[in-house]
Design an enzyme around this catalytic site. Sequence first.
Site, PDB file in Angstrom:
ATOM      1  N   ASN A  12       0.830  -1.183   0.000  1.00 16.75           N
ATOM      2  CA  ASN A  12       0.000   0.000   0.000  1.00 16.75           C
ATOM      3  C   ASN A  12       0.876   1.248   0.000  1.00 16.75           C
ATOM      4  OD1 ASN A  12      -2.368   1.631   0.249  1.00 16.75           O
ATOM      5  ND2 ASN A  12      -3.365  -0.081   1.292  1.00 16.75           N
ATOM      6  N   HIS A  42      23.823   2.286  12.172  1.00 19.89           N
ATOM      7  CA  HIS A  42      24.723   3.412  12.428  1.00 19.89           C
ATOM      8  C   HIS A  42      25.412   3.223  13.776  1.00 19.89           C
ATOM      9  CE1 HIS A  42      23.000   5.524   9.008  1.00 19.89           C
ATOM     10  NE2 HIS A  42      21.818   5.118   9.443  1.00 19.89           N
ATOM     11  N   ALA A  67      -0.533  -3.801  13.187  1.00 16.47           N
ATOM     12  CA  ALA A  67      -0.290  -2.400  12.845  1.00 16.47           C
ATOM     13  C   ALA A  67       0.505  -1.696  13.930  1.00 16.47           C
ATOM     14  CB  ALA A  67      -1.621  -1.690  12.616  1.00 16.47           C
TER      15      ALA A  67
END
Length: 193
Positions: free
Chosen positions: A92, A122, A167
């Site tokens: 999406n 990093h 989600a």
Amino acid sequence: MRQFTEIQRRELEKMMSGDPYDAASNTVLLDILQETQEMCRDYNNIRPSRQEEKDALIKRILGKTGERVKIIQPFFCDYGFNIEVGEDFFANTNMVILDEARVTFGNHVFIGPNCAFYTPCHPLDAESRNAGKQWSLPITVGNNVWLGGNVTVCPGVTIGDGAVIGAGSVVTHDIPAGVLAAGNPCRVIKKMF
């Protein structure tokens, strides 16, 4: 499939090795990055109704795709050639893939809106980080995986076949096959099969 010079291939191999490399001033890598940014901009500006044109360009950006791939605009990636998607892949809107290392998606993968996949790492110390040092770790997403909206997948993660990621999850470690997992950090909620 994009072609690279011998010099470009050597620098890309260093980037993908998992060892630290200079991301901030390596002009070879920065040139390839800019080329990919231009292609993503072009992809994102194609009218949605011009599906054949979109299909052709996304297959040029990505390293490997199945025949049936749908990525809703806008889409952003760093290099593109490091991304492999299987058959019946759907993503999406607003998917971001920082593919300094390989990012592999299996067949029948469904990605919700605003999902991100990050392979770069990093340094924790500011001096090294400010010098542009980084390394990258691959991400693997199995077959029949569904990621809900706003999921972030961190470097080095593998998500097993048939997993569902809720989600808003931040996936910081491997998720086994056949589970529902969610949260920040993402953890297994229940086994589904």
